[in-house]
Design a protein around this motif. Structure first.
Motif, PDB file in Angstrom:
ATOM      1  N   ILE A 119       0.985  -1.205   0.014  1.00 26.86           N
ATOM      2  CA  ILE A 119       0.005   0.047   0.092  1.00 26.86           C
ATOM      3  C   ILE A 119       1.106   1.263  -0.081  1.00 26.86           C
ATOM      4  O   ILE A 119       2.058   1.338   0.828  1.00 26.86           O
ATOM      5  CB  ILE A 119      -1.042  -0.040   1.225  1.00 26.86           C
ATOM      6  N   PRO A 120       0.801   2.150  -1.033  1.00 36.27           N
ATOM      7  CA  PRO A 120       1.565   3.315  -0.904  1.00 36.27           C
ATOM      8  C   PRO A 120       1.728   4.083   0.457  1.00 36.27           C
ATOM      9  O   PRO A 120       0.530   4.351   0.944  1.00 36.27           O
ATOM     10  CB  PRO A 120       1.053   4.190  -2.053  1.00 36.27           C
ATOM     11  N   PRO A 121       2.808   4.638   0.884  1.00 36.39           N
ATOM     12  CA  PRO A 121       2.723   5.538   1.963  1.00 36.39           C
ATOM     13  C   PRO A 121       2.069   6.579   1.831  1.00 36.39           C
ATOM     14  O   PRO A 121       1.896   7.008   0.756  1.00 36.39           O
ATOM     15  CB  PRO A 121       4.240   5.529   2.218  1.00 36.39           C
ATOM     16  N   PRO A 122       1.884   7.501   2.990  1.00 33.75           N
ATOM     17  CA  PRO A 122       1.308   8.707   3.079  1.00 33.75           C
ATOM     18  C   PRO A 122       2.292   9.804   2.324  1.00 33.75           C
ATOM     19  O   PRO A 122       3.267   9.591   2.300  1.00 33.75           O
ATOM     20  CB  PRO A 122       0.902   8.902   4.420  1.00 33.75           C
ATOM     21  N   PHE A 123       1.366  10.878   1.882  1.00 38.02           N
ATOM     22  CA  PHE A 123       2.245  11.945   1.145  1.00 38.02           C
ATOM     23  C   PHE A 123       3.037  12.585   2.252  1.00 38.02           C
ATOM     24  O   PHE A 123       2.782  12.781   3.411  1.00 38.02           O
ATOM     25  CB  PHE A 123       1.269  12.878   0.673  1.00 38.02           C
ATOM     26  N   GLU A 124       4.265  12.745   1.723  1.00 43.13           N
ATOM     27  CA  GLU A 124       5.447  13.424   2.650  1.00 43.13           C
ATOM     28  C   GLU A 124       5.720  12.664   3.763  1.00 43.13           C
ATOM     29  O   GLU A 124       6.370  13.184   4.778  1.00 43.13           O
ATOM     30  CB  GLU A 124       4.996  14.966   3.193  1.00 43.13           C
ATOM     31  N   SER A 125       5.641  11.379   3.840  1.00 46.61           N
ATOM     32  CA  SER A 125       5.889  10.538   4.874  1.00 46.61           C
ATOM     33  C   SER A 125       7.620  10.263   4.663  1.00 46.61           C
ATOM     34  O   SER A 125       8.140  10.298   3.501  1.00 46.61           O
ATOM     35  CB  SER A 125       5.086   9.364   5.058  1.00 46.61           C
ATOM     36  N   LEU A 126       8.022   9.610   5.768  1.00 46.41           N
ATOM     37  CA  LEU A 126       9.497   9.129   5.328  1.00 46.41           C
ATOM     38  C   LEU A 126       9.497   7.969   4.379  1.00 46.41           C
ATOM     39  O   LEU A 126      10.389   7.990   3.671  1.00 46.41           O
ATOM     40  CB  LEU A 126       9.923   8.586   6.843  1.00 46.41           C
ATOM     41  N   ALA A 127       8.523   7.140   4.433  1.00 50.52           N
ATOM     42  CA  ALA A 127       8.501   6.138   3.527  1.00 50.52           C
ATOM     43  C   ALA A 127       8.453   6.538   2.051  1.00 50.52           C
ATOM     44  O   ALA A 127       9.057   5.976   1.443  1.00 50.52           O
ATOM     45  CB  ALA A 127       7.426   5.033   3.837  1.00 50.52           C
ATOM     46  N   GLU A 128       7.578   7.432   1.864  1.00 48.06           N
ATOM     47  CA  GLU A 128       7.476   8.033   0.580  1.00 48.06           C
ATOM     48  C   GLU A 128       8.526   8.766   0.158  1.00 48.06           C
ATOM     49  O   GLU A 128       9.157   8.428  -0.976  1.00 48.06           O
ATOM     50  CB  GLU A 128       6.220   9.090   0.585  1.00 48.06           C
ATOM     51  N   GLU A 134      14.557   5.541  -3.894  1.00 46.75           N
ATOM     52  CA  GLU A 134      14.825   4.444  -4.200  1.00 46.75           C
ATOM     53  C   GLU A 134      14.134   3.881  -5.727  1.00 46.75           C
ATOM     54  O   GLU A 134      14.939   3.173  -6.243  1.00 46.75           O
ATOM     55  CB  GLU A 134      14.499   3.134  -3.501  1.00 46.75           C
ATOM     56  N   ASN A 135      13.245   4.839  -6.067  1.00 46.18           N
ATOM     57  CA  ASN A 135      12.462   4.683  -7.043  1.00 46.18           C
ATOM     58  C   ASN A 135      11.757   3.275  -7.313  1.00 46.18           C
ATOM     59  O   ASN A 135      11.733   2.854  -8.345  1.00 46.18           O
ATOM     60  CB  ASN A 135      13.249   5.054  -8.496  1.00 46.18           C
ATOM     61  N   LYS A 136      11.335   2.619  -6.232  1.00 44.81           N
ATOM     62  CA  LYS A 136      10.669   1.501  -6.159  1.00 44.81           C
ATOM     63  C   LYS A 136       9.960   1.357  -4.765  1.00 44.81           C
ATOM     64  O   LYS A 136      10.159   1.929  -3.874  1.00 44.81           O
ATOM     65  CB  LYS A 136      11.787   0.524  -6.169  1.00 44.81           C
ATOM     66  N   ALA A 137       8.908   0.459  -4.961  1.00 46.24           N
ATOM     67  CA  ALA A 137       8.089   0.080  -3.973  1.00 46.24           C
ATOM     68  C   ALA A 137       8.856  -0.862  -2.992  1.00 46.24           C
ATOM     69  O   ALA A 137       9.562  -1.950  -3.507  1.00 46.24           O
ATOM     70  CB  ALA A 137       6.758  -0.428  -4.294  1.00 46.24           C
ATOM     71  N   SER A 138       8.576  -0.840  -1.640  1.00 44.55           N
ATOM     72  CA  SER A 138       9.258  -1.698  -0.749  1.00 44.55           C
ATOM     73  C   SER A 138       8.570  -1.623   0.552  1.00 44.55           C
ATOM     74  O   SER A 138       8.039  -0.484   0.888  1.00 44.55           O
ATOM     75  CB  SER A 138      10.596  -1.363  -0.296  1.00 44.55           C
ATOM     76  N   PRO A 139       8.380  -2.650   1.452  1.00 42.81           N
ATOM     77  CA  PRO A 139       7.804  -2.398   2.884  1.00 42.81           C
ATOM     78  C   PRO A 139       8.358  -1.129   3.581  1.00 42.81           C
ATOM     79  O   PRO A 139       9.587  -0.958   3.545  1.00 42.81           O
ATOM     80  CB  PRO A 139       8.269  -4.056   3.527  1.00 42.81           C
ATOM     81  N   TYR A 140       7.572  -1.007   4.478  1.00 41.67           N
ATOM     82  CA  TYR A 140       7.888   0.246   5.503  1.00 41.67           C
ATOM     83  C   TYR A 140       7.335   0.063   6.830  1.00 41.67           C
ATOM     84  O   TYR A 140       6.317  -0.897   6.823  1.00 41.67           O
ATOM     85  CB  TYR A 140       7.410   1.592   4.709  1.00 41.67           C
ATOM     86  N   SER A 141       7.890   0.680   7.752  1.00 42.19           N
ATOM     87  CA  SER A 141       7.316   0.292   9.109  1.00 42.19           C
ATOM     88  C   SER A 141       6.044   1.495   9.378  1.00 42.19           C
ATOM     89  O   SER A 141       6.310   2.626   8.529  1.00 42.19           O
ATOM     90  CB  SER A 141       8.528   0.493   9.980  1.00 42.19           C
ATOM     91  N   LEU A 142       5.602   1.299  10.540  1.00 44.81           N
ATOM     92  CA  LEU A 142       4.605   2.195  11.212  1.00 44.81           C
ATOM     93  C   LEU A 142       5.350   3.804  11.276  1.00 44.81           C
ATOM     94  O   LEU A 142       4.581   4.584  10.495  1.00 44.81           O
ATOM     95  CB  LEU A 142       3.840   1.777  12.364  1.00 44.81           C
ATOM     96  N   ALA A 143       6.453   3.726  11.819  1.00 45.43           N
ATOM     97  CA  ALA A 143       7.165   4.743  12.075  1.00 45.43           C
ATOM     98  C   ALA A 143       7.441   5.646  10.757  1.00 45.43           C
ATOM     99  O   ALA A 143       7.387   6.849  10.563  1.00 45.43           O
ATOM    100  CB  ALA A 143       8.550   4.648  12.787  1.00 45.43           C
ATOM    101  N   GLU A 144       7.480   4.839   9.576  1.00 45.06           N
ATOM    102  CA  GLU A 144       7.840   5.540   8.384  1.00 45.06           C
ATOM    103  C   GLU A 144       6.728   6.149   7.709  1.00 45.06           C
ATOM    104  O   GLU A 144       6.684   6.854   6.592  1.00 45.06           O
ATOM    105  CB  GLU A 144       8.646   4.626   7.487  1.00 45.06           C
ATOM    106  N   LYS A 145       5.368   5.739   8.234  1.00 44.02           N
ATOM    107  CA  LYS A 145       4.107   6.375   7.729  1.00 44.02           C
ATOM    108  C   LYS A 145       3.990   7.712   8.190  1.00 44.02           C
ATOM    109  O   LYS A 145       3.368   8.723   7.865  1.00 44.02           O
ATOM    110  CB  LYS A 145       2.732   5.706   8.226  1.00 44.02           C
ATOM    111  N   LEU A 146       4.886   8.267   9.174  1.00 46.02           N
ATOM    112  CA  LEU A 146       4.856   9.827   9.623  1.00 46.02           C
ATOM    113  C   LEU A 146       5.367  10.623   8.858  1.00 46.02           C
ATOM    114  O   LEU A 146       6.089  10.282   7.989  1.00 46.02           O
ATOM    115  CB  LEU A 146       5.564   9.461  11.216  1.00 46.02           C
ATOM    116  N   PRO A 147       4.699  11.991   8.834  1.00 41.51           N
ATOM    117  CA  PRO A 147       5.278  13.062   8.101  1.00 41.51           C
ATOM    118  C   PRO A 147       6.759  13.275   8.365  1.00 41.51           C
ATOM    119  O   PRO A 147       7.329  13.185   9.497  1.00 41.51           O
ATOM    120  CB  PRO A 147       4.461  13.959   8.468  1.00 41.51           C
ATOM    121  N   ILE A 148       7.675  13.571   7.283  1.00 39.19           N
ATOM    122  CA  ILE A 148       8.915  13.899   7.540  1.00 39.19           C
ATOM    123  C   ILE A 148       9.391  14.970   8.679  1.00 39.19           C
ATOM    124  O   ILE A 148      10.174  14.722   9.247  1.00 39.19           O
ATOM    125  CB  ILE A 148       9.733  13.811   6.149  1.00 39.19           C
TER     126      ILE A 148
END
Length: 159
Positions: A119-128, A134-148
């Protein structure tokens, strides 16, 4: 993800045109910024005498059908600016070559979309931000869903 489907007369766009146009389209979305790999462009050649506009044969017509999922456009002013921006992106391939064209955008719900099972991460999150880099999809943690720009005490985001 923006998905562009471009319906064009056979022979109207060369392989180089298609590459250049897809790069121009990707560049405008990357400026938002969104990951470049979100941008998909599909060219569909239409055979001569197969396109009709208003019931009349029209062999000099190009149709751009765009599905946008990664972002929605808030308000009339931003929407108009975006449409005019996209018209400038495609102008060298349509207006400047004497074609008539039409472009439309559908905005699909963000929560009904995945890439490689993620599932794509939220806009402006650490994961996004990482996905952009990296220019690719990859797993991310709950912490990475937070805004940068959000700073939390260590360990709070993982609860």
């Amino acid at each position: 993800m923006p998905l562009w489907k471009i319906y064009h007369p056979a022979g109207s766009l060369t392989a180089e045109d298609k590459k250049d146009l897809s790069e121009r389209i990707t560049k405008v979305y990357a400026s938002v910024p969104i990951p470049k790999f979100y941008v998909v462009v599909i060219f569909e050649e239409i055979t001569k005498d197969a396109c009709f506009v208003g019931g009349e044969l029209h062999n000099k017509f190009i149709r751009f059908k765009v599905d946008q999922i990664a972002r929605t456009l808030p308000g009339a002013v931003i929407r108009e600016w975006w449409m005019r921006t996209l018209d400038e992106v495609i102008a060298p391939y349509v207006r400047d070559r004497g074609y008539d064209w039409e472009i439309s955008i559908d905005e699909t719900p963000f929560d009904l979309w995945s890439l490689q099972g993620e599932i794509p991460p939220p806009f402006e999150s650490l994961a996004e931000k990482r996905w952009v880099k990296e220019n690719k999809a990859s797993p991310y943690s709950l912490a990475e869903k937070l805004p940068i720009n959000l700073v939390l005490a260590p360990g709070i985001a993982d609860r």
